[in-house]
Structures are given as C-alpha cells and as structure tokens.
Design a protein around this motif. Structure first.
Motif, PDB file in Angstrom:
ATOM      1  N   PRO A  73       0.837  -1.201   0.000  1.00 46.76           N
ATOM      2  CA  PRO A  73       0.000   0.000   0.000  1.00 46.76           C
ATOM      3  C   PRO A  73       0.872   1.251   0.000  1.00 46.76           C
ATOM      4  CG  PRO A  73      -0.818  -1.596   1.593  1.00 46.76           C
ATOM      5  CD  PRO A  73       0.518  -2.102   1.124  1.00 46.76           C
ATOM      6  N   ILE A  74       0.286   2.374  -0.397  1.00 49.65           N
ATOM      7  CA  ILE A  74       1.051   3.623  -0.452  1.00 49.65           C
ATOM      8  C   ILE A  74       0.624   4.600   0.644  1.00 49.65           C
ATOM      9  CG2 ILE A  74       1.557   3.415  -2.905  1.00 49.65           C
ATOM     10  CD1 ILE A  74      -0.692   5.507  -3.393  1.00 49.65           C
ATOM     11  N   ASP A  75      -0.328   4.206   1.463  1.00 44.63           N
ATOM     12  CA  ASP A  75      -0.744   4.996   2.611  1.00 44.63           C
ATOM     13  C   ASP A  75      -1.631   4.109   3.472  1.00 44.63           C
ATOM     14  OD1 ASP A  75      -3.537   5.156   1.707  1.00 44.63           O
ATOM     15  OD2 ASP A  75      -2.879   6.678   0.291  1.00 44.63           O
ATOM     16  N   ASN A  76      -2.222   4.685   4.493  1.00 45.25           N
ATOM     17  CA  ASN A  76      -3.098   3.926   5.376  1.00 45.25           C
ATOM     18  C   ASN A  76      -4.540   4.358   5.151  1.00 45.25           C
ATOM     19  OD1 ASN A  76      -1.176   2.344   7.280  1.00 45.25           O
ATOM     20  ND2 ASN A  76      -0.275   4.390   7.100  1.00 45.25           N
ATOM     21  N   PRO A  77      -5.294   3.547   4.385  1.00 44.36           N
ATOM     22  CA  PRO A  77      -6.642   3.948   3.984  1.00 44.36           C
ATOM     23  C   PRO A  77      -7.663   3.799   5.106  1.00 44.36           C
ATOM     24  CG  PRO A  77      -6.177   1.746   3.191  1.00 44.36           C
ATOM     25  CD  PRO A  77      -4.912   2.246   3.825  1.00 44.36           C
ATOM     26  N   GLY A  78      -8.750   4.571   4.979  1.00 39.91           N
ATOM     27  CA  GLY A  78      -9.846   4.486   5.922  1.00 39.91           C
ATOM     28  C   GLY A  78     -10.913   3.517   5.448  1.00 39.91           C
ATOM     29  N   GLU A  79     -11.996   3.444   6.218  1.00 38.08           N
ATOM     30  CA  GLU A  79     -13.038   2.463   5.942  1.00 38.08           C
ATOM     31  C   GLU A  79     -13.768   2.731   4.631  1.00 38.08           C
ATOM     32  OE1 GLU A  79     -15.145   0.639   9.464  1.00 38.08           O
ATOM     33  OE2 GLU A  79     -14.529   2.539  10.362  1.00 38.08           O
ATOM     34  N   GLU A  80     -13.997   3.999   4.291  1.00 33.68           N
ATOM     35  CA  GLU A  80     -14.695   4.287   3.036  1.00 33.68           C
ATOM     36  C   GLU A  80     -13.886   3.822   1.830  1.00 33.68           C
ATOM     37  OE1 GLU A  80     -17.608   8.056   3.342  1.00 33.68           O
ATOM     38  OE2 GLU A  80     -15.500   8.542   3.736  1.00 33.68           O
ATOM     39  N   ALA A  81     -12.586   4.056   1.859  1.00 31.95           N
ATOM     40  CA  ALA A  81     -11.734   3.608   0.762  1.00 31.95           C
ATOM     41  C   ALA A  81     -11.692   2.087   0.689  1.00 31.95           C
ATOM     42  CB  ALA A  81     -10.324   4.174   0.916  1.00 31.95           C
ATOM     43  N   MET A  82     -11.687   1.423   1.843  1.00 33.43           N
ATOM     44  CA  MET A  82     -11.694  -0.036   1.853  1.00 33.43           C
ATOM     45  C   MET A  82     -12.988  -0.571   1.261  1.00 33.43           C
ATOM     46  SD  MET A  82      -8.879  -1.421   2.832  1.00 33.43           S
ATOM     47  CE  MET A  82      -9.585  -3.068   2.878  1.00 33.43           C
ATOM     48  N   ARG A  83     -14.109   0.024   1.628  1.00 34.89           N
ATOM     49  CA  ARG A  83     -15.384  -0.434   1.062  1.00 34.89           C
ATOM     50  C   ARG A  83     -15.403  -0.248  -0.451  1.00 34.89           C
ATOM     51  NH1 ARG A  83     -17.626   1.795   5.915  1.00 34.89           N
ATOM     52  NH2 ARG A  83     -17.989   3.795   4.858  1.00 34.89           N
ATOM     53  N   ALA A  84     -14.860   0.873  -0.913  1.00 36.40           N
ATOM     54  CA  ALA A  84     -14.814   1.128  -2.355  1.00 36.40           C
ATOM     55  C   ALA A  84     -13.954   0.095  -3.059  1.00 36.40           C
ATOM     56  CB  ALA A  84     -14.273   2.534  -2.619  1.00 36.40           C
ATOM     57  N   ALA A  85     -12.870  -0.328  -2.425  1.00 39.25           N
ATOM     58  CA  ALA A  85     -11.943  -1.264  -3.048  1.00 39.25           C
ATOM     59  C   ALA A  85     -12.545  -2.650  -3.230  1.00 39.25           C
ATOM     60  CB  ALA A  85     -10.659  -1.363  -2.226  1.00 39.25           C
ATOM     61  N   VAL A  86     -13.480  -3.025  -2.375  1.00 36.11           N
ATOM     62  CA  VAL A  86     -14.059  -4.372  -2.475  1.00 36.11           C
ATOM     63  C   VAL A  86     -15.456  -4.375  -3.074  1.00 36.11           C
ATOM     64  CG1 VAL A  86     -12.656  -5.258  -0.573  1.00 36.11           C
ATOM     65  CG2 VAL A  86     -14.930  -4.336  -0.090  1.00 36.11           C
ATOM     66  N   THR A  87     -16.072  -3.193  -3.184  1.00 33.19           N
ATOM     67  CA  THR A  87     -17.412  -3.121  -3.791  1.00 33.19           C
ATOM     68  C   THR A  87     -17.487  -1.957  -4.782  1.00 33.19           C
ATOM     69  OG1 THR A  87     -18.215  -1.781  -1.927  1.00 33.19           O
ATOM     70  CG2 THR A  87     -18.604  -4.175  -1.828  1.00 33.19           C
TER      71      THR A  87
ATOM     72  N   PRO B 175     -18.504   0.176  -8.028  1.00 38.14           N
ATOM     73  CA  PRO B 175     -19.692   0.123  -8.878  1.00 38.14           C
ATOM     74  C   PRO B 175     -19.342  -0.369 -10.270  1.00 38.14           C
ATOM     75  CG  PRO B 175     -18.898   2.367  -8.734  1.00 38.14           C
ATOM     76  CD  PRO B 175     -18.055   1.558  -7.780  1.00 38.14           C
ATOM     77  N   PRO B 176     -20.310  -0.893 -11.005  1.00 40.98           N
ATOM     78  CA  PRO B 176     -20.029  -1.298 -12.387  1.00 40.98           C
ATOM     79  C   PRO B 176     -19.749  -0.082 -13.255  1.00 40.98           C
ATOM     80  CG  PRO B 176     -22.384  -1.449 -11.917  1.00 40.98           C
ATOM     81  CD  PRO B 176     -21.713  -1.154 -10.617  1.00 40.98           C
ATOM     82  N   GLY B 177     -18.892  -0.242 -14.232  1.00 43.31           N
ATOM     83  CA  GLY B 177     -18.552   0.850 -15.142  1.00 43.31           C
ATOM     84  C   GLY B 177     -17.364   0.471 -15.993  1.00 43.31           C
ATOM     85  N   ASP B 178     -17.220   1.122 -17.129  1.00 39.59           N
ATOM     86  CA  ASP B 178     -16.117   0.801 -18.037  1.00 39.59           C
ATOM     87  C   ASP B 178     -15.025   1.863 -18.025  1.00 39.59           C
ATOM     88  OD1 ASP B 178     -17.473   2.883 -19.235  1.00 39.59           O
ATOM     89  OD2 ASP B 178     -17.724   1.896 -21.183  1.00 39.59           O
TER      90      ASP B 178
END
Length: 281
Positions: free
Chosen positions: A221-235, A237-240
């Motif tokens: 990792p390049i920093d220490n992410p918070g919970e919102e960033a973690m949620r974004a990383a595993v969920t 949204p669909p998109g191209d």
C-alpha cells in the motif's frame, strides 16, 4: 492488453485533477495540502490524551506523529516496530504501510510507541479480516492485502468520498485489460514526497512503485486507507471507466474514451488558466 489504448507516451491518468499530456507538452501541476498533526485532549502535565491518525497518512507520517505525541526522539517509533506484538500479513514482509489504521487512539500513561503501533495494526486486522472486507476481497478474486493496496490508491486519488468507488473501478478495469495503472500517487510515494510535481522524467524512474513503468499493483500500500476507501476497493460500482480528471472542484469526470478524456483535460487546462491567471507550468 487493450489494442486501442493510446501509446504510453501520450497517456496519463490523474490524481485529483493533476494530469500531464506528454504528447502535447502540457504539464499540469497540483499542490499537496499539508496535513497538521492532530492531537486532541490533554492530560495532566500537558501530555496529550489522544492521538488522531487521519485517513491517508503514510507510515512515515504516523511514526512522526507518535514520536511527537510521546515526546520521543525522531525515529523512535519506527525503531520500536520490531517490538510491537502485532501480526502483519505475510505479503507485507514486515512493512506496516496500510495497516496503521486511521483512528483516534488514547495515549495511556507510560505506554511506549510499540504498544501504540501494535494497537493500530490490531485495529486494521479487525477491520480488514472480517466481513464484509475479507468476503469482498475474495469475491473480487484478490486477497485482503491486495484490497488494502487498492484502497490506499483510492484514498490518495479520489477527490471526494463519492468518487472512491469509481476510482476503484478504474483500477480494476486497467488491471483486467493489462494496462499500467499510471497513477501519480504511486510515483509520489516512490519519490518520498508530498508535493506532487509529476514530470515525464518522474514517470521513467526505476522503482517498483512506478506504475507508469511497472504493470500491476505496487508492492505495498502507499498509505493507510480508511473504511470508506476499503469499502470502495471491495465493492466498486459497475462501469467501463479507464480515465478520470477533476476539471474543477466537485466535477471529476470518468470515461472509457481517450478522446473524451482529452477534451476533459483541455477543459481542465482552460479552467485552471482562468483560475490562476496564467498558463499551466
């Protein structure tokens, strides 16, 4: 590899509106915001009662904050890491980057830096190894450490919390297409700086964190992410989407079309020139 991807010499991603179009020679530079040391509450004798670690701080910043809060010589916290009774993932190879979880920590009387760092790592393990993060990582065919690495990029790149999911999707889309991530935030980390001034020569540095030259995720990792960033990383949204640029505050544009991205960058150039009253350096 996506066959219609523009050549690397002409293609650059953005971090919060920072982008360089090397082909046209227009290099836009953003300024980093200095994050103050946040220590809240004071106990007897003037010693701080709590220490706040903001989302997105690097390990080096956390070490410095711990040293200052505990009135220790610089470098003490980093040296104490070996004594911290905390388990890092095997992939981390002893590097706590990404696992010094951002939160408010009480500073117990006579507690040493190793206990404070161990609590941060333990908190990260609690947050990351349970549902829904671990399950989300598995659902996206990656391990938790890879998810934390993606979240750290999302934390650094997203202009707002609302953009985090889309930034994560850009990362996934580029990985799936065999494209280099080309994130300025990873180059910034490689160069050990906070003020980002990405040049063409910067993107040619020989460093494992240079995602312009190296394929895939950076090694840590390049920093220490918070919970919102973690949620974004595993969920995500669909998109191209494959490109993004923050044209102006609150207006980040994501697209899969390089020509459209160039138009967005041109608008960003125009807006920045009007805002500063001068051409971009």
């Amino acid at each position: 590899m996506q066959t219609n991807t523009p050549p690397r010499s002409a293609m650059r991603l953005t971090r919060r509106g920072r982008i360089a179009l090397v082909a046209t020679g227009a290099v836009l530079v953003g300024t980093a915001v200095a994050v103050p040391l946040l220590i809240l509450g004071h106990g007897k004798g003037g010693r701080p009662a709590t220490l706040v670690i903001p989302e997105g701080w690097r390990a080096s910043q956390v070490y410095a904050a711990v040293d200052k809060a505990l009135a220790l010589p610089p470098g003490s916290a980093k040296k104490s890491l070996a004594k911290a009774a905390a388990k890092l993932p095997d992939d981390a190879r002893g590097n706590p980057e990404g696992y010094l979880f951002p939160a408010t920590y009480p500073l117990q009387k006579k507690a040493g830096p190793e206990k404070l760092l161990a609590r941060m790592i333990d908190t990260a393990n609690e947050k990351f190894n349970g549902a829904p993060i671990a399950a989300g990582a598995q659902r996206n065919a990656m391990n938790v450490y890879q998810a934390v690495t993606i979240a750290s990029i999302v934390q650094a790149e997203a202009a707002t919390a609302a953009d985090m999911g889309k930034v994560a999707r850009v990362v996934f889309n580029r990985l799936e297409r065999g494209m280099p991530l080309q994130m300025d935030s990873t180059v910034n980390y490689a160069l050990g700086r906070s003020t980002l001034r990405t040049t063409e020569s910067d993107t040619r540095i020989d460093n494992p964190y240079n995602t312009y030259q190296r394929m895939g995720l950076p090694p840590t990792p390049i920093d220490n992410p918070g919970e919102e960033a973690m949620r974004a990383a595993v969920t995500p949204p669909p998109g191209d989407w494959l490109y993004f640029v923050t044209v102006r505050p609150g207006d980040t544009r994501f697209t899969a079309d390089y020509a459209e991205h160039q138009r967005n960058v041109a608008e960003f150039n125009t807006h920045r020139k009007k805002s500063t009253g001068a051409a971009a350096p």
